[in-house]
Scaffold this motif. Structure first.
Motif, mmCIF file in Angstrom:
data_model
loop_
_atom_site.group_PDB
_atom_site.id
_atom_site.type_symbol
_atom_site.label_atom_id
_atom_site.label_comp_id
_atom_site.label_asym_id
_atom_site.label_seq_id
_atom_site.Cartn_x
_atom_site.Cartn_y
_atom_site.Cartn_z
ATOM 1 N N THR A 113 0.822 -1.351 0.039
ATOM 2 C CA THR A 113 0.109 -0.032 0.020
ATOM 3 C C THR A 113 0.948 1.343 -0.006
ATOM 4 O O THR A 113 0.383 2.390 -0.508
ATOM 5 C CB THR A 113 -0.929 -0.038 1.143
ATOM 6 O OG1 THR A 113 -0.247 -0.265 2.588
ATOM 7 C CG2 THR A 113 -2.073 -1.113 1.047
ATOM 8 N N TYR A 123 4.568 1.899 9.764
ATOM 9 C CA TYR A 123 3.941 1.966 8.261
ATOM 10 C C TYR A 123 3.197 3.288 7.902
ATOM 11 O O TYR A 123 2.329 3.580 8.627
ATOM 12 C CB TYR A 123 3.118 0.710 7.731
ATOM 13 C CG TYR A 123 4.106 -0.647 7.654
ATOM 14 C CD1 TYR A 123 4.861 -0.931 6.638
ATOM 15 C CD2 TYR A 123 4.186 -1.288 8.689
ATOM 16 C CE1 TYR A 123 5.474 -1.805 6.490
ATOM 17 C CE2 TYR A 123 4.723 -2.479 8.792
ATOM 18 C CZ TYR A 123 5.635 -2.791 7.687
ATOM 19 O OH TYR A 123 6.271 -3.905 7.438
ATOM 20 N N THR A 124 3.645 3.926 6.993
ATOM 21 C CA THR A 124 3.236 5.379 6.987
ATOM 22 C C THR A 124 1.884 5.482 6.302
ATOM 23 O O THR A 124 1.173 6.566 6.644
ATOM 24 C CB THR A 124 4.240 6.122 5.824
ATOM 25 O OG1 THR A 124 4.540 5.359 4.699
ATOM 26 C CG2 THR A 124 5.561 6.297 6.617
ATOM 27 N N ASP A 125 1.324 4.246 5.579
ATOM 28 C CA ASP A 125 0.141 4.698 5.146
ATOM 29 C C ASP A 125 -0.990 4.364 6.272
ATOM 30 O O ASP A 125 -1.960 5.021 6.047
ATOM 31 C CB ASP A 125 -0.178 3.431 3.917
ATOM 32 C CG ASP A 125 -0.052 1.854 4.640
ATOM 33 O OD1 ASP A 125 0.686 1.889 5.635
ATOM 34 O OD2 ASP A 125 -0.737 1.153 3.854
ATOM 35 N N ASN A 126 -0.877 3.587 7.277
ATOM 36 C CA ASN A 126 -1.925 3.551 8.405
ATOM 37 C C ASN A 126 -1.416 3.306 9.537
ATOM 38 O O ASN A 126 -2.027 3.197 10.422
ATOM 39 C CB ASN A 126 -2.933 2.169 7.977
ATOM 40 C CG ASN A 126 -2.008 1.018 8.003
ATOM 41 O OD1 ASN A 126 -0.975 1.053 8.167
ATOM 42 N ND2 ASN A 126 -2.461 -0.175 7.980
ATOM 43 N N TYR A 127 -0.205 3.759 9.846
ATOM 44 C CA TYR A 127 0.640 3.445 11.235
ATOM 45 C C TYR A 127 0.667 2.285 11.903
ATOM 46 O O TYR A 127 0.570 2.324 13.042
ATOM 47 C CB TYR A 127 0.159 4.708 11.932
ATOM 48 C CG TYR A 127 0.375 5.910 11.233
ATOM 49 C CD1 TYR A 127 1.667 6.569 11.011
ATOM 50 C CD2 TYR A 127 -0.686 6.718 10.647
ATOM 51 C CE1 TYR A 127 1.849 7.857 10.321
ATOM 52 C CE2 TYR A 127 -0.421 8.061 9.872
ATOM 53 C CZ TYR A 127 0.942 8.622 9.986
ATOM 54 O OH TYR A 127 1.158 9.530 9.075
ATOM 55 N N GLU A 128 0.346 1.279 11.047
ATOM 56 C CA GLU A 128 0.378 0.015 11.716
ATOM 57 C C GLU A 128 1.866 -0.485 12.089
ATOM 58 O O GLU A 128 2.869 0.074 11.685
ATOM 59 C CB GLU A 128 0.042 -1.229 10.522
ATOM 60 C CG GLU A 128 -0.060 -2.437 10.991
ATOM 61 C CD GLU A 128 -0.425 -3.594 9.926
ATOM 62 O OE1 GLU A 128 -0.472 -4.875 10.606
ATOM 63 O OE2 GLU A 128 -0.835 -3.163 8.965
ATOM 64 N N ASN A 178 3.873 2.000 14.872
ATOM 65 C CA ASN A 178 3.667 3.160 13.894
ATOM 66 C C ASN A 178 4.438 2.997 12.448
ATOM 67 O O ASN A 178 4.910 4.182 11.913
ATOM 68 C CB ASN A 178 3.412 4.715 14.339
ATOM 69 C CG ASN A 178 2.345 4.796 15.472
ATOM 70 O OD1 ASN A 178 1.166 3.802 15.730
ATOM 71 N ND2 ASN A 178 2.804 5.253 16.813
ATOM 72 N N ARG A 219 4.515 -6.425 8.656
ATOM 73 C CA ARG A 219 3.369 -6.058 9.286
ATOM 74 C C ARG A 219 2.664 -6.926 10.344
ATOM 75 O O ARG A 219 2.942 -8.099 10.180
ATOM 76 C CB ARG A 219 2.133 -5.521 8.142
ATOM 77 C CG ARG A 219 2.642 -4.346 7.428
ATOM 78 C CD ARG A 219 1.222 -4.255 6.373
ATOM 79 N NE ARG A 219 1.702 -3.157 5.259
ATOM 80 C CZ ARG A 219 1.249 -1.797 5.667
ATOM 81 N NH1 ARG A 219 0.474 -1.520 6.739
ATOM 82 N NH2 ARG A 219 1.398 -1.115 4.833
#
Length: 150
Positions: free
Chosen positions: A27, A135-140, A133, A110
């Motif tokens: 993503t 992943y920059t797309d959803n902060y997973e 946090n 993830r």
């Protein structure tokens, strides 16, 4: 993986196909410019591709710095998933890291990607921590996984 699949070093000419797989797989995909930089200018980077009947269907990026190695990205084209191609590519990458004198190999994954985590555990990776946090797309969050290469 049968003999119609080959694993080889990535070339500049492969970047278009690698980028398409990157976009289908993530993503927040890497840009083409980042892939060119990694291949042509990052002295620590090694990139591999899986080729099938003249087309790139998977790739793996590695950074090898002294005795530590890290997988930066790894993906297989969606049409070829579930055929153990990713496993073969990961095993090949682990062997390459050993040959380059790396003692450890790490990656981020993830927390929701249970399929990838299962593969990594199968090949000896263990969870070493969490990057909050990441992943920059959803902060997973990301799990950091490590394996000792012997």
């Amino acid at each position: 993986m049968d003999e119609r699949f080959t694993i080889r070093a990535m070339k500049k000419e492969d970047i278009e196909e690698v980028y398409e797989i990157e976009k289908m797989s993530f993503t927040a995909p890497w840009s083409k410019e980042s892939l060119y930089y990694e291949l042509e200018q990052n002295l620590f980077a090694k990139y591999l591709v899986v080729e099938y009947e003249g087309s790139v269907i998977g790739y793996c990026g590695l950074w090898v710095i002294m005795d530590d190695a890290q997988i930066t990205n790894i993906a297989v084209h969606p049409d070829f998933r579930g055929r153990k191609i990713g496993e073969a590519l990961l095993r090949f990458s682990m062997q390459l890291c050993k040959e380059m004198s790396a003692k450890r190999l790490s990656l981020e994954v993830r927390v929701s990607n249970h399929i990838a985590q299962s593969l990594y555990r199968k090949l000896g990776f263990e969870t070493g921590g969490i990057r909050k946090n990441y992943y920059t797309d959803n902060y997973e969050d990301a799990k950091v996984m490590w394996v000792n290469l012997g």
